[in-house]
Motif scaffolding. Sequence first.
Motif, PDB file in Angstrom:
ATOM      1  N   LYS A   1      -4.573  19.238   4.412  1.00 46.01           N
ATOM      2  CA  LYS A   1      -3.819  19.217   5.652  1.00 46.01           C
ATOM      3  C   LYS A   1      -4.795  19.210   6.828  1.00 46.01           C
ATOM      4  O   LYS A   1      -5.990  19.415   6.665  1.00 46.01           O
ATOM      5  CB  LYS A   1      -2.887  20.427   5.738  1.00 46.01           C
ATOM      6  CG  LYS A   1      -3.614  21.753   5.823  1.00 46.01           C
ATOM      7  CD  LYS A   1      -2.669  22.931   5.867  1.00 46.01           C
ATOM      8  CE  LYS A   1      -1.930  22.999   7.189  1.00 46.01           C
ATOM      9  NZ  LYS A   1      -2.785  23.270   8.356  1.00 46.01           N
ATOM     10  N   VAL A   2      -4.247  19.022   8.036  1.00 44.47           N
ATOM     11  CA  VAL A   2      -5.050  19.074   9.255  1.00 44.47           C
ATOM     12  C   VAL A   2      -5.372  20.529   9.549  1.00 44.47           C
ATOM     13  O   VAL A   2      -4.515  21.412   9.385  1.00 44.47           O
ATOM     14  CB  VAL A   2      -4.295  18.433  10.442  1.00 44.47           C
ATOM     15  CG1 VAL A   2      -5.081  18.587  11.738  1.00 44.47           C
ATOM     16  CG2 VAL A   2      -3.998  16.972  10.161  1.00 44.47           C
ATOM     17  N   GLY A   3      -6.582  20.819   9.960  1.00 44.47           N
ATOM     18  CA  GLY A   3      -6.973  22.176  10.275  1.00 44.47           C
ATOM     19  C   GLY A   3      -6.211  22.722  11.462  1.00 44.47           C
ATOM     20  O   GLY A   3      -5.708  21.978  12.330  1.00 44.47           O
ATOM     21  N   ASN A   4      -6.137  24.029  11.577  1.00 38.68           N
ATOM     22  CA  ASN A   4      -5.358  24.673  12.636  1.00 38.68           C
ATOM     23  C   ASN A   4      -6.128  24.783  13.960  1.00 38.68           C
ATOM     24  O   ASN A   4      -5.509  25.014  15.009  1.00 38.68           O
ATOM     25  CB  ASN A   4      -4.917  26.071  12.176  1.00 38.68           C
ATOM     26  CG  ASN A   4      -3.923  26.010  11.015  1.00 38.68           C
ATOM     27  OD1 ASN A   4      -3.144  25.048  10.911  1.00 38.68           O
ATOM     28  ND2 ASN A   4      -3.969  26.997  10.159  1.00 38.68           N
ATOM     29  N   ASP A   5      -7.432  24.640  13.944  1.00 43.71           N
ATOM     30  CA  ASP A   5      -8.189  24.793  15.176  1.00 43.71           C
ATOM     31  C   ASP A   5      -8.124  23.503  16.002  1.00 43.71           C
ATOM     32  O   ASP A   5      -7.788  22.424  15.493  1.00 43.71           O
ATOM     33  CB  ASP A   5      -9.643  25.144  14.839  1.00 43.71           C
ATOM     34  CG  ASP A   5     -10.296  24.085  13.979  1.00 43.71           C
ATOM     35  OD1 ASP A   5     -11.147  23.333  14.477  1.00 43.71           O
ATOM     36  OD2 ASP A   5      -9.910  23.984  12.742  1.00 43.71           O
ATOM     37  N   VAL A   6      -8.417  23.603  17.291  1.00 41.34           N
ATOM     38  CA  VAL A   6      -8.303  22.472  18.220  1.00 41.34           C
ATOM     39  C   VAL A   6      -9.265  21.357  17.842  1.00 41.34           C
ATOM     40  O   VAL A   6      -8.912  20.161  17.912  1.00 41.34           O
ATOM     41  CB  VAL A   6      -8.572  22.942  19.659  1.00 41.34           C
ATOM     42  CG1 VAL A   6      -8.557  21.753  20.649  1.00 41.34           C
ATOM     43  CG2 VAL A   6      -7.538  23.980  20.079  1.00 41.34           C
ATOM     44  N   ALA A   7     -10.487  21.723  17.391  1.00 39.97           N
ATOM     45  CA  ALA A   7     -11.468  20.701  17.020  1.00 39.97           C
ATOM     46  C   ALA A   7     -10.958  19.847  15.876  1.00 39.97           C
ATOM     47  O   ALA A   7     -11.079  18.598  15.887  1.00 39.97           O
ATOM     48  CB  ALA A   7     -12.792  21.366  16.669  1.00 39.97           C
TER      49      ALA A   7
ATOM     50  N   GLU B   1     -17.503  16.941   4.556  1.00 38.77           N
ATOM     51  CA  GLU B   1     -16.976  15.648   4.988  1.00 38.77           C
ATOM     52  C   GLU B   1     -15.523  15.764   5.407  1.00 38.77           C
ATOM     53  O   GLU B   1     -15.086  15.128   6.377  1.00 38.77           O
ATOM     54  CB  GLU B   1     -17.110  14.624   3.859  1.00 38.77           C
ATOM     55  CG  GLU B   1     -18.539  14.279   3.511  1.00 38.77           C
ATOM     56  CD  GLU B   1     -18.628  13.218   2.438  1.00 38.77           C
ATOM     57  OE1 GLU B   1     -17.642  12.467   2.279  1.00 38.77           O
ATOM     58  OE2 GLU B   1     -19.654  13.154   1.732  1.00 38.77           O
ATOM     59  N   MET B   2     -14.728  16.566   4.678  1.00 38.57           N
ATOM     60  CA  MET B   2     -13.326  16.750   5.034  1.00 38.57           C
ATOM     61  C   MET B   2     -13.221  17.432   6.397  1.00 38.57           C
ATOM     62  O   MET B   2     -12.351  17.087   7.215  1.00 38.57           O
ATOM     63  CB  MET B   2     -12.602  17.599   3.972  1.00 38.57           C
ATOM     64  CG  MET B   2     -12.482  16.918   2.621  1.00 38.57           C
ATOM     65  SD  MET B   2     -11.376  15.495   2.639  1.00 38.57           S
ATOM     66  CE  MET B   2      -9.812  16.305   2.807  1.00 38.57           C
ATOM     67  N   GLY B   3     -14.114  18.376   6.678  1.00 40.83           N
ATOM     68  CA  GLY B   3     -14.084  19.043   7.966  1.00 40.83           C
ATOM     69  C   GLY B   3     -14.439  18.124   9.116  1.00 40.83           C
ATOM     70  O   GLY B   3     -13.916  18.275  10.232  1.00 40.83           O
ATOM     71  N   SER B   4     -15.279  17.160   8.861  1.00 43.85           N
ATOM     72  CA  SER B   4     -15.675  16.237   9.932  1.00 43.85           C
ATOM     73  C   SER B   4     -14.536  15.335  10.348  1.00 43.85           C
ATOM     74  O   SER B   4     -14.543  14.790  11.473  1.00 43.85           O
ATOM     75  CB  SER B   4     -16.879  15.393   9.480  1.00 43.85           C
ATOM     76  OG  SER B   4     -16.500  14.569   8.370  1.00 43.85           O
ATOM     77  N   ILE B   5     -13.554  15.145   9.501  1.00 41.56           N
ATOM     78  CA  ILE B   5     -12.391  14.319   9.860  1.00 41.56           C
ATOM     79  C   ILE B   5     -11.181  15.192  10.196  1.00 41.56           C
ATOM     80  O   ILE B   5     -10.058  14.699  10.298  1.00 41.56           O
ATOM     81  CB  ILE B   5     -12.055  13.323   8.738  1.00 41.56           C
ATOM     82  CG1 ILE B   5     -11.708  14.049   7.434  1.00 41.56           C
ATOM     83  CG2 ILE B   5     -13.246  12.357   8.526  1.00 41.56           C
ATOM     84  CD1 ILE B   5     -11.281  13.086   6.315  1.00 41.56           C
ATOM     85  N   GLY B   6     -11.404  16.477  10.333  1.00 41.19           N
ATOM     86  CA  GLY B   6     -10.333  17.390  10.763  1.00 41.19           C
ATOM     87  C   GLY B   6      -9.403  17.854   9.660  1.00 41.19           C
ATOM     88  O   GLY B   6      -8.312  18.373   9.960  1.00 41.19           O
TER      89      GLY B   6
END
Length: 380
Positions: free
Chosen positions: A77-83, A142-147
């Motif tokens: 899923k999309v992360g909860n933080d603004v970034a 890599e997953m974090g870099s795409i949110g």
Amino acid sequence: MLGYYVPEPDEAMLISGAKSDFDDAPFVVVVGHGKWVMPFFRKVRFLSMALHEATIREVCVTTQGIQLNVRAVIAHKVGNDVASIVNAGQRFISEQENEMNQLTGQIFSGHLRSIVGSMTVEQIIRERDTLARQVLDASKREMGSIGLVVDSFQIQSIDDMDSGYITALAAPNIAKVQREAAVERARADQESAKAQQESLRNQADYERETAIKRAAIKAETDKANAEAAQAGPLAQARVNQEVIREQSVLAQAQAELREQELISEVVKPAEAEALRRQIIAEAEAKAVEIQSAAAAQHNRIALDQQLIEALPTLVGEVAKGLSTANLTVYNGAEGVNEIMTGVITQGAALLRSLQDQVAPTLVDGSADEHHVNGTPVREN
């Protein structure tokens, strides 16, 4: 309401055309509340933050050169933080779900092939959790870099594409397991047969005990029935015995009563008659004796005097005879008085009889007698 927008709970609202307060982001991110948006000068878009699922099926080669077909599932899923929302919004705002699933699958497939290539089949089979953790750790950056963030990564299946390697690898264990299973099955069968035999023995014991109890109950029932059947005749027989016993007692009493009646009617009168005759005989003998004495004296007065004097003696003899006689007096003192009265009456009657018998003799014989010195002498 015109110009006021509120995102869904699993959405992030992206407002472009306005300056963002977060690191020069190209749009404003609103999550969890509403916001006024100026019409015509601002544009509002929504990014889904719901959980998505991507499935991968990848052919990997181990260090042994054996091809494996690996199937896995990624929950992301999309992360909860603004970034994370900004990064995902810039990449997936147009085709959100399809683009997310496709890119996620590509990232995980590459890392999966790389890590499987550094392991043997035995390691992969035995350490499947280790494989999944290594792939997940390698994909997080890599997953974090795409949110995007990964909630879980699960390897669903691994097969050797019908090469038989995994089957051969499992054969010893399978044989061992089969042997152990056969032993356990035989033991289980033995225990089952033992339990079954024990159950049959117990059942036979129960049946035997039941049969014994039934026989005992039947015997008791038959005995009770027989006693009940004989109760009436036995009771009647006891009643008959009592009747016979009472009749015997009654007959004995009647016999004793009849014996007393016979004694009273026959024996006692006979004894009394014999006593009367005995008394009369004794009186007559005494009268003869007195008559002889009176004849010797030629004196009527002397005769009467002698009879009177002899009367007590006669009565005394009679009383003496009564005391030695076996007589039964039924009416007590009255009976004794009656007997004595009878004796005295008999004595008086004897006296009169003797007077009547002796007096003529004395009169007739006085003419033939003369006295010599005062003694009468009869002349022939």
